[in-house]
Each structure stands twice: as C-alpha cells, then as structure tokens.
Enzyme design. Structure first.
Site, PDB file in Angstrom:
ATOM      1  N   HIS A 123       0.413  -0.803   0.347  1.00  0.00           N
ATOM      2  CA  HIS A 123       0.017   0.150   0.199  1.00  0.00           C
ATOM      3  C   HIS A 123       0.948   1.302  -0.273  1.00  0.00           C
ATOM      4  CE1 HIS A 123       0.710   0.026   3.972  1.00  0.00           C
ATOM      5  NE2 HIS A 123       0.078   1.153   4.480  1.00  0.00           N
ATOM      6  N   GLU A 127       6.625   4.757  13.659  1.00  0.00           N
ATOM      7  CA  GLU A 127       4.920   4.949  13.738  1.00  0.00           C
ATOM      8  C   GLU A 127       5.327   4.963  15.477  1.00  0.00           C
ATOM      9  OE1 GLU A 127       2.782   1.819  11.671  1.00  0.00           O
ATOM     10  OE2 GLU A 127       4.181   0.423  12.137  1.00  0.00           O
ATOM     11  N   ASP A 148       8.835  -6.634   8.705  1.00  0.00           N
ATOM     12  CA  ASP A 148       7.158  -6.670   7.971  1.00  0.00           C
ATOM     13  C   ASP A 148       7.015  -5.077   7.187  1.00  0.00           C
ATOM     14  OD1 ASP A 148       4.334  -5.649   8.984  1.00  0.00           O
ATOM     15  OD2 ASP A 148       5.119  -4.595  10.022  1.00  0.00           O
ATOM     16  N   HIS A 193       8.083  -1.999   2.008  1.00  0.00           N
ATOM     17  CA  HIS A 193       7.672  -0.670   1.984  1.00  0.00           C
ATOM     18  C   HIS A 193       9.116  -0.137   1.938  1.00  0.00           C
ATOM     19  CE1 HIS A 193       3.688  -2.221   3.661  1.00  0.00           C
ATOM     20  NE2 HIS A 193       3.681  -2.028   5.050  1.00  0.00           N
TER      21      HIS A 193
HETATM   22  C1  BG6 Z   1       1.840  -2.940   7.335  1.00  0.00           C
HETATM   23  C2  BG6 Z   1       2.546  -3.071   8.696  1.00  0.00           C
HETATM   24  O1  BG6 Z   1       2.168  -3.036   6.357  1.00  0.00           O
HETATM   25  O2  BG6 Z   1       1.971  -0.629   7.089  1.00  0.00           O
HETATM   26  C3  BG6 Z   1       2.579  -2.386   9.871  1.00  0.00           C
HETATM   27  O3  BG6 Z   1       2.067  -4.617   8.226  1.00  0.00           O
HETATM   28  C4  BG6 Z   1       2.334  -1.421   9.564  1.00  0.00           C
HETATM   29  O4  BG6 Z   1       3.262  -2.952  11.126  1.00  0.00           O
HETATM   30  C5  BG6 Z   1       1.702  -0.586   8.585  1.00  0.00           C
HETATM   31  O5  BG6 Z   1       2.338  -0.543  10.804  1.00  0.00           O
HETATM   32  C6  BG6 Z   1       2.207   1.170   8.272  1.00  0.00           C
HETATM   33  O6  BG6 Z   1       1.378   1.666   7.590  1.00  0.00           O
HETATM   34  P1  BG6 Z   1       1.273   3.174   7.683  1.00  0.00           P
HETATM   35  O7  BG6 Z   1       0.437   3.328   6.111  1.00  0.00           O
HETATM   36  O8  BG6 Z   1      -0.133   3.359   8.841  1.00  0.00           O
HETATM   37  O9  BG6 Z   1       1.953   3.772   7.022  1.00  0.00           O
END
Ligand code: BG6
Length: 496
Positions: free
Chosen positions: A180, A218, A237, A242
């Site tokens: 995503h 985070e 993860d 990402h």
């Molecule tokens: C997910 C992870 O893919 O992305 C999570 O599994 C993480 O651990 C999340 O919290 C973070 O996504 P975003 O969009 O909130 O930065």
C-alpha cells in the site's frame, strides 16, 4: 481540475479475512469512500469471508462497528451507509476445508461475467490453499483477479512456494501483490517530481547527491497483531516491502512509459543492484532494536515483551536502521539510510534527498554557515514536498544567509483531501492495472537481498538493542549514521 468520478466496471469483491483488522481498518472504509465518490456501480457486492457462520445482518452490524471505529466521523456518511450496507454479505468458508465453497459458487454464479476480486487478507500460508480451492470450486474466470496482501511469505523459499501455487491457478496479469505504500499520494508524487520536472534530472545522481534517508516511524506498538509480528519483525514487516519500494522509486532510472512493465522493470534493476549485507557488515550497516516500556504521546505504554502474543524471551526486532548501498553507475558512493520502528516518538514517513555542499563558498564567515540543499518528501502526516535552500535574510547587516524551505503543502495547494492508498489501489485492481503492484520477480528479488541480512543476523545471534518507547530507537542508530559524518534529518528526531 476536479477529480474524475468514473464508476468502475461492476465487480464482486470477495474478502477473505472479511472480519479481520485490515478489512475493518482499510478495505471496507476504502470501498465506502469509493461508493461515496459514486465510483461503485449499483450492482457491486462485497462478500466478507470468515470461518464462523453469521447472517448478513450480523456482518453488517460488525462492519458498521468496525468501520466507525476506524473512520473519522465526517467520513462516515449515513446516506452512503444505507446504500453501502446493502452491498455487504457474509460467507462462512473453511479456507483449507470443503465447507462453504459451493455456496460461494452459487452466489457468484449469478453474475458470471462480472469482475471478481478475491482479496486474500489472510496469513500468507493460506494463499496457495485458497487459490486451489477457488479453482476447484470453478470460481476462477477470465475476469477474476486475486489480491495478495503482504507479506508474501516469510523468506525467499516460502515466497517462491506461494508464487508457484498462486501462479498455477491465476495468470501473472491476474495477480495483484499489494504494497500500500506505493499507492500513497506522495509516493506517486515522487514519480511526478522526478519525471514531470526537468529541474532534478541532472542532479539525481552521485555527483550531486550526498546521501538519501528514508524514515517510516510509527508510534503504535504491535497492537493485536503480536502473533504475526513476533514471527516477522520490522525487517520483514516493513523493510522487505514498503521501505524497499520507496528506495526503488527514488533510485530507479526513468521508465520508458508509465506502464506496468516499464516501471516494474526499472524497480527490479534497483533491487538487483542492492549490495548484500553480510555477517561482517552487520555492525557497521545494521541496527536492530526492541522497545521497552515508556511513554508515547504522554501515555504510558508497555514494552514489547509484555505485549500479548509475544514470547517473553522474544528476540524479534521492532526497529531497524540500515545503511544500504546501491551498486550501479548512478548511485555508487551514495548511501541510502533506512530506518523504521514501532513505538517511536512521532508517526512520520519521509524521504530526504541530501545534496552535496557547494564546491566553494564566496561568502565571508560572517554570512553564516552554508547548509547543503535538501529535498524532503513528507509522505505522512502533512503531505508535502520541501526544498531547503539558502537565502539572504532581508534587511541590513550585510550578507546574512539562512536556510529556508520552499514548501509545497498538498493540503494547501490542492484543497482536496488525500485519500487512503487502498482507495486508489482497489480501483486499479478492478481496472486490471498492476503498475503499482509487485511483480513476482520483484518480490523475490527483494527477498534475496533481505535474506542476506536475516542470515547475517542469525549467524551472529545478537539480541536486539533495547530502546525506550517514545524515543527515536536505540542510540546505535544515531551512531551508525554519525560514523559516516552525517545525521538523521532533524525535523524527525535526530536525537533521543
Ligand atoms: C503494514 C505493516 O504493512 O504497514 C504494519 O504490517 C504497519 O506493521 C503499517 O503498521 C504501516 O502503514 P501506514 O500506512 O500506517 O504507514
């Protein structure tokens, strides 16, 4: 120009893991947002799949409760809910057994030509079995697509097994491996910035760029996902997917076109150019951390080992910092510093391109120190692009120079709320456009490199460094970059 509200082709969305966290937090709210934007045709249905039997009404009630919890009150429009809730159905299916499949076939069979999206928001070891059952039940049509949530496997071997099994049922053009981060507006803006402007083109290389920093910090802990996370850790993860995707978009060569293969071919080349991190490079190039009890946003929080679902002696990392080298003509000599962690001081995702200093200063020492230019892409929150430049302070006192940002704030400039990445990506799946999704070879190349680190960590057997929740991670992460004579970008916490 106002956003285009084009309804998509009619689609049945079948969400495996339909009562789970991702469905409630992201998938249903994103479909709701599409519905609100008049982008779902009236006949679209959303079928939430889970193991336990429940009526459609019960599922609707569960969805309402879950979605309200995760959406802002002004996003949950009651008039849209009336329409949206009518699309929701539930199917009780045993993903690895026989029950429930004939009933699903009957439901979907009523509209055989409609696009079918099988969204697998489940553990990755279920991807293969679910696809095989879908095929056995005769549910895979030419118009079907399957969406695989990350992580695709636990390592290279398991990723290959999943890709094999899914690939035996669906053709590659029907498989959408979602990351995503690539759907986030500012991430796509990175492509616009690089390839729709001439300004940076001659500077985007080791001649002008000193280094790159990518931070995804985070404040949340592992929440209710302890069982999954303790077997995964921050490297699998967040970094394997990402952060590497962000790195690829910064480092890739201009693709020929903005189409699925041109973009993904270029990203793949970057992944293949990553220098493996071996056992001997671990101390200089990697930091693993694990949070201890502390305070985040003024509230006391427990340590990782006290979270539910976590082994009391767990050695899983909740923080990673890496120094990564991209070995190719453009980037040799430009380190990419990556860091990500849970329970850090601030939720922020940023890419920082640090340029080199001017070769020679014509200004006297009284003008102040010249800071090298810096381009900051703030992915979240407060999406923005900032170019830090030196400027003369107005007024008397001679040539006094100061660093000031040229600030492109998306909220102020576009006056259009930034929608969640899933909204865009779900639309791309229906349209059959995989440009922003991972191709099989990309996922596997990312695992090849990630495994070099996992293996090196394993052979050294060192436990993660503890850090207090609410800080910026272990002090060794600061030491790592400072050893190279650099510092983490100060706006997102350069110190503990
Ligand atoms: C997910 C992870 O893919 O992305 C999570 O599994 C993480 O651990 C999340 O919290 C973070 O996504 P975003 O969009 O909130 O930065």
């Amino acid at each position: 120009m106002p956003p285009l509200n084009r309804p998509l082709t009619p689609c049945d969305y079948v969400v495996f893991g339909g009562t789970g966290d991702l469905a409630m937090r992201k998938l249903l709210p994103s479909l709701f947002q599409r519905d609100r934007g008049e982008q779902l045709p009236p006949e679209d249905r959303i079928i939430g799949v889970s193991r336990q039997a429940m009526s459609d009404d019960r599922y609707v009630a569960m969805a309402e409760e879950g979605m309200r919890r995760h959406m802002k009150p002004d996003e949950f429009d009651p008039a849209v809910w009336d329409r949206f809730s009518g699309r929701l159905h539930h199917a009780a299916i045993d993903a690895t057994g026989e029950s429930g499949w004939p009933e699903l076939a009957e439901t979907l069979g009523a509209a055989p030509d409609r696009v079918r999206m099988f969204y697998l928001a489940t553990a990755p070891d279920l991807f293969g079995p679910i696809c095989e059952r879908l095929q056995a039940a005769g549910l895979v049509t030419e118009q079907s697509r399957v969406v695989l949530e990350k992580p695709i496997g636990h390592d290279l071997y398991s990723a290959r097994c999943i890709n094999e099994r899914v690939g035996a049922v669906f053709s590659e053009h029907q498989i959408f491996r979602i990351d995503h981060y690539v759907g986030k507006e500012t991430v796509q803006n990175l492509m616009a910035l690089r390839f729709a402007n001439v300004l940076f083109q001659p500077l985007w290389n080791s001649t002008s760029i000193d280094h790159v920093q990518i931070t995804v910090a985070e404040t949340i802990g592992v929440e209710s996902r302890g069982g999954y996370y303790d077997h995964s850790g921050a490297l699998r993860d967040m970094v394997q997917n990402h952060l590497l995707q962000l790195l690829c978009l910064v480092a890739m060569e201009p693709p020929l076109h903005l189409d699925k293969d041109s973009v993904r071919d270029e990203k793949l080349k970057v992944l293949r150019a990553l220098k493996p991190i071996g056992r001997d490079q671990v101390p200089a190039c990697t930091v693993r951390g694990q949070y201890r009890a502390g305070a985040v946003d003024g509230a006391a929080v427990r340590g990782y080992l006290e979270e539910s679902g976590i082994a009391p002696d767990s050695g899983t990392e909740t923080f990673v910092a890496l120094r990564v080298d991209v070995q190719n003509w453009r980037w040799t000599g430009v380190p990419f510093y990556l860091r990500t962690g849970k329970r850090l001081q601030q939720k922020v995702s940023e890419i920082v391109i640090q340029f080199k200093p001017v070769p020679y200063s014509i200004f006297p020492p009284t003008s102040g120190e010249l800071a090298a230019n810096r381009l900051v892409l703030r992915l979240q929150p407060d999406e923005a692009v900032r170019l830090h430049l030196m400027a003369k302070e107005p007024g008397p006192g001679g040539m006094r120079l100061r660093e000031v940002p040229l600030n492109l704030s998306f909220a102020e400039t576009f006056k259009h709320p930034v929608s969640d990445a899933y909204v865009r990506l779900l639309g791309d799946v229906v349209r059959g456009d995989p440009t922003l999704f991972m191709r099989r070879d990309e996922v596997e190349a990312a695992w090849v490199w990630t495994e070099s680190i996992l293996e090196a960590w394993q052979t050294r057997g060192e436990p993660p460094k503890p850090y207090i929740a609410g800080t910026w991670g272990p002090s060794t992460a600061i030491a790592m970059i400072e050893r190279d004579g650099r510092t983490w970008h100060e706006d997102v916490g350069g110190g503990q």
